[in-house]
Design a protein around this motif. Structure first.
Motif, PDB file in Angstrom:
ATOM      1  N   SER A  47       0.829  -1.209   0.000  1.00 25.48           N
ATOM      2  CA  SER A  47       0.000   0.000   0.000  1.00 25.48           C
ATOM      3  C   SER A  47       0.863   1.258   0.000  1.00 25.48           C
ATOM      4  CB  SER A  47      -0.907   0.004   1.219  1.00 25.48           C
ATOM      5  OG  SER A  47      -1.606  -1.192   1.308  1.00 25.48           O
ATOM      6  N   ILE A  48       1.983   1.209   0.730  1.00 27.51           N
ATOM      7  CA  ILE A  48       2.886   2.367   0.712  1.00 27.51           C
ATOM      8  C   ILE A  48       3.416   2.582  -0.701  1.00 27.51           C
ATOM      9  CG2 ILE A  48       5.069   3.281   1.586  1.00 27.51           C
ATOM     10  CD1 ILE A  48       4.537   1.822   4.192  1.00 27.51           C
ATOM     11  N   GLY A  49       3.726   1.475  -1.390  1.00 28.93           N
ATOM     12  CA  GLY A  49       4.188   1.599  -2.771  1.00 28.93           C
ATOM     13  C   GLY A  49       3.140   2.227  -3.669  1.00 28.93           C
ATOM     14  N   VAL A  50       1.874   1.780  -3.531  1.00 28.78           N
ATOM     15  CA  VAL A  50       0.788   2.350  -4.347  1.00 28.78           C
ATOM     16  C   VAL A  50       0.629   3.828  -4.036  1.00 28.78           C
ATOM     17  CG1 VAL A  50      -1.684   2.282  -4.771  1.00 28.78           C
ATOM     18  CG2 VAL A  50      -0.420   0.170  -4.588  1.00 28.78           C
ATOM     19  N   THR A  51       0.683   4.174  -2.731  1.00 28.95           N
ATOM     20  CA  THR A  51       0.569   5.586  -2.351  1.00 28.95           C
ATOM     21  C   THR A  51       1.684   6.408  -2.984  1.00 28.95           C
ATOM     22  OG1 THR A  51      -0.253   4.754  -0.246  1.00 28.95           O
ATOM     23  CG2 THR A  51       0.216   7.100  -0.381  1.00 28.95           C
ATOM     24  N   GLY A  52       2.904   5.839  -3.006  1.00 33.75           N
ATOM     25  CA  GLY A  52       4.013   6.549  -3.620  1.00 33.75           C
ATOM     26  C   GLY A  52       3.774   6.810  -5.097  1.00 33.75           C
ATOM     27  N   VAL A  53       3.226   5.810  -5.800  1.00 32.34           N
ATOM     28  CA  VAL A  53       2.941   6.000  -7.231  1.00 32.34           C
ATOM     29  C   VAL A  53       1.913   7.108  -7.413  1.00 32.34           C
ATOM     30  CG1 VAL A  53       1.929   4.915  -9.250  1.00 32.34           C
ATOM     31  CG2 VAL A  53       3.576   3.667  -7.907  1.00 32.34           C
ATOM     32  N   LEU A  54       0.876   7.138  -6.533  1.00 33.01           N
ATOM     33  CA  LEU A  54      -0.168   8.152  -6.670  1.00 33.01           C
ATOM     34  C   LEU A  54       0.341   9.544  -6.287  1.00 33.01           C
ATOM     35  CD1 LEU A  54      -3.196   6.262  -5.108  1.00 33.01           C
ATOM     36  CD2 LEU A  54      -2.798   6.720  -7.510  1.00 33.01           C
ATOM     37  N   LEU A  55       1.274   9.577  -5.328  1.00 30.07           N
ATOM     38  CA  LEU A  55       1.675  10.842  -4.719  1.00 30.07           C
ATOM     39  C   LEU A  55       2.738  11.565  -5.527  1.00 30.07           C
ATOM     40  CD1 LEU A  55       0.855  12.116  -1.996  1.00 30.07           C
ATOM     41  CD2 LEU A  55       2.833  11.027  -0.995  1.00 30.07           C
ATOM     42  N   ARG A  56       3.747  10.816  -5.986  1.00 30.51           N
ATOM     43  CA  ARG A  56       4.923  11.458  -6.549  1.00 30.51           C
ATOM     44  C   ARG A  56       4.731  11.734  -8.033  1.00 30.51           C
ATOM     45  NH1 ARG A  56       8.975  11.602  -2.709  1.00 30.51           N
ATOM     46  NH2 ARG A  56       9.824  13.104  -4.163  1.00 30.51           N
ATOM     47  N   ARG A  57       5.376  12.808  -8.502  1.00 29.78           N
ATOM     48  CA  ARG A  57       5.330  13.115  -9.922  1.00 29.78           C
ATOM     49  C   ARG A  57       6.692  12.948 -10.587  1.00 29.78           C
ATOM     50  NH1 ARG A  57       1.053  12.110  -9.669  1.00 29.78           N
ATOM     51  NH2 ARG A  57       1.804  11.088 -11.505  1.00 29.78           N
ATOM     52  N   ASN A  58       7.712  12.707  -9.773  1.00 27.96           N
ATOM     53  CA  ASN A  58       9.033  12.442 -10.334  1.00 27.96           C
ATOM     54  C   ASN A  58       9.083  10.983 -10.783  1.00 27.96           C
ATOM     55  OD1 ASN A  58      11.727  11.759 -10.684  1.00 27.96           O
ATOM     56  ND2 ASN A  58      12.417  13.160  -9.111  1.00 27.96           N
ATOM     57  N   ALA A  59       9.456  10.768 -12.054  1.00 24.42           N
ATOM     58  CA  ALA A  59       9.392   9.415 -12.622  1.00 24.42           C
ATOM     59  C   ALA A  59      10.266   8.437 -11.847  1.00 24.42           C
ATOM     60  CB  ALA A  59       9.811   9.459 -14.083  1.00 24.42           C
ATOM     61  N   ILE A  60      11.402   8.906 -11.342  1.00 26.67           N
ATOM     62  CA  ILE A  60      12.302   7.990 -10.622  1.00 26.67           C
ATOM     63  C   ILE A  60      11.654   7.528  -9.318  1.00 26.67           C
ATOM     64  CG2 ILE A  60      14.474   7.887  -9.371  1.00 26.67           C
ATOM     65  CD1 ILE A  60      15.757   9.416 -11.489  1.00 26.67           C
TER      66      ILE A  60
ATOM     67  N   ILE B 148       7.321   1.374  -7.437  1.00 25.76           N
ATOM     68  CA  ILE B 148       6.973   0.102  -8.077  1.00 25.76           C
ATOM     69  C   ILE B 148       7.889  -1.005  -7.566  1.00 25.76           C
ATOM     70  CG2 ILE B 148       6.900  -1.084 -10.286  1.00 25.76           C
ATOM     71  CD1 ILE B 148       6.103   1.578 -11.558  1.00 25.76           C
ATOM     72  N   GLU B 149       9.180  -0.681  -7.397  1.00 24.12           N
ATOM     73  CA  GLU B 149      10.106  -1.674  -6.838  1.00 24.12           C
ATOM     74  C   GLU B 149       9.666  -2.079  -5.432  1.00 24.12           C
ATOM     75  OE1 GLU B 149      12.681  -3.130  -8.357  1.00 24.12           O
ATOM     76  OE2 GLU B 149      11.905  -2.111 -10.109  1.00 24.12           O
ATOM     77  N   LEU B 150       9.173  -1.103  -4.672  1.00 21.87           N
ATOM     78  CA  LEU B 150       8.696  -1.389  -3.312  1.00 21.87           C
ATOM     79  C   LEU B 150       7.531  -2.369  -3.351  1.00 21.87           C
ATOM     80  CD1 LEU B 150       9.185  -0.521  -0.390  1.00 21.87           C
ATOM     81  CD2 LEU B 150       7.451   1.207  -0.701  1.00 21.87           C
ATOM     82  N   MET B 151       6.626  -2.190  -4.329  1.00 27.26           N
ATOM     83  CA  MET B 151       5.485  -3.112  -4.447  1.00 27.26           C
ATOM     84  C   MET B 151       5.962  -4.511  -4.792  1.00 27.26           C
ATOM     85  SD  MET B 151       2.378  -1.119  -6.217  1.00 27.26           S
ATOM     86  CE  MET B 151       3.125   0.059  -7.300  1.00 27.26           C
ATOM     87  N   LEU B 152       6.917  -4.619  -5.746  1.00 27.28           N
ATOM     88  CA  LEU B 152       7.452  -5.938  -6.104  1.00 27.28           C
ATOM     89  C   LEU B 152       8.065  -6.613  -4.884  1.00 27.28           C
ATOM     90  CD1 LEU B 152       9.196  -5.145  -9.488  1.00 27.28           C
ATOM     91  CD2 LEU B 152       7.225  -6.570  -9.158  1.00 27.28           C
ATOM     92  N   ASN B 153       8.772  -5.802  -4.092  1.00 24.96           N
ATOM     93  CA  ASN B 153       9.430  -6.317  -2.900  1.00 24.96           C
ATOM     94  C   ASN B 153       8.415  -6.833  -1.878  1.00 24.96           C
ATOM     95  OD1 ASN B 153      12.105  -6.604  -2.110  1.00 24.96           O
ATOM     96  ND2 ASN B 153      11.804  -5.086  -0.523  1.00 24.96           N
ATOM     97  N   ALA B 154       7.310  -6.104  -1.720  1.00 29.46           N
ATOM     98  CA  ALA B 154       6.271  -6.522  -0.776  1.00 29.46           C
ATOM     99  C   ALA B 154       5.674  -7.855  -1.206  1.00 29.46           C
ATOM    100  CB  ALA B 154       5.185  -5.450  -0.693  1.00 29.46           C
TER     101      ALA B 154
END
Lengths: 101, 185
Positions: free
Chosen positions: A17-30, A36-42
């Motif tokens: 969920s933190i990974g999904v929040t990061g994707v929604l929150l951040r606008r920097n592509a990196i 996304i790496e965080l989600m794969l790791n989870a």
């Protein structure tokens, strides 16, 4: 197994969920990419926990494949980000709207 | 309180804290470093789950190779030029709200008492006797040997893709270099 498997699954769910929040929150592509790496790791963590709980190594083999796919994905994705940065001068995902219909 | 549970609690708090710090990091370099900490915590969780081999691979591939690649790209791009969010009005509260909702839903869905699934043969006693990396290699190279070979193809395609994308076209050469090349012709 002394630590119940559901603890690991809950931890995996929180990290995902933190990974999904990061994707929604951040606008920097990196940063989006790292989320996304965080989600794969989870998901990997859930795989290993279930593999241990079910006395089977199939989950761990899957983690192996996920890591390989993640490595290939990072190589291509970062090359794409660098190419976009070179032509637009920005790594903001909102700036890359050339293909918008 | 037994030791394993204590270690798990410490690692769980560390991984969640580093993950949160990563998504809220203003500086991308800090984000990468928090991510390395997160990968290390998850690698230790793998040790706790009885797969030291995957922990080693996690450190080598994720914390080593992948994050170094990220760090290279962050360094290549230099500092961030613009604010990081708020391009869409209300994006931040909605992102946090949906993240919390997803977390709540996943925790409810995942926190089941009874696991469904057929238990396999690889009990802890078998793993102790074989050694965990040996047992993993046997599974990988017997049952999953075709996916393993396909993976090499995937890595090759990824490599070619990265090379093609990173290649500079002739007209994209920096002005100084282009004029120098034009002068010699």
């Amino acid at each position: 197994m002394i630590v119940p498997v559901s603890y690991y699954l809950v931890l995996g769910a929180i990290l995902f969920s933190i990974g999904v929040t990061g994707v929604l929150l951040r606008r920097n592509a990196i940063m989006v990419f790292m989320s996304i790496e965080l989600m794969l790791n989870a998901v990997n963590l859930s795989f290993v926990a279930m593999s241990r709980a079910l006395d089977s190594l199939d989950g761990q083999v899957f983690v192996f494949f996920v890591m390989t796919v993640a490595a290939a994905e990072v190589a291509v994705g970062l090359a794409l980000i660098v190419a976009i940065f070179r032509s637009l001068g920005s790594a903001d995902v909102d700036d890359a709207h050339v293909l918008r219909g | 309180m037994n030791v394993q549970l204590l270690v798990f609690a410490v690692l769980a708090v560390t991984s969640v804290a580093t993950a949160l710090a990563m998504i809220f990091a203003r500086n991308a370099v800090h984000g990468v470093l928090f991510m390395v900490g997160n990968f290390a915590a998850v690698a230790l969780l793998y040790v706790l789950l009885g797969s030291p081999f995957l922990a080693a691979v996690q450190i080598l591939v994720y914390a080593g190779a992948i994050m170094v690649l990220f760090l290279f790209v962050v360094m290549l791009m230099g500092p961030e030029p613009a604010p990081l969010w708020e391009h869409i009005p209300g994006q931040r509260p909605f992102a946090l709200l949906f993240g919390l909702l997803l977390a709540a839903g996943l925790i409810v869905a995942v926190n089941v008492e009874k696991l469904t699934g057929v238990p396999g043969m690889m009990t802890q006693e078998v793993l102790e006797r074989l050694g965990q990396p040996t047992a993993l290699a046997q599974t990988l190279f017997e049952r999953y040997v075709l996916p393993f070979e396909v993976t090499s193809l995937l890595l090759l395609i990824g490599m070619i893709g990265a090379v093609v994308l990173a290649k500079r076209e002739k007209h994209e050469l920096p002005a100084e270099q282009a004029s120098r090349e034009g002068g010699t012709e």
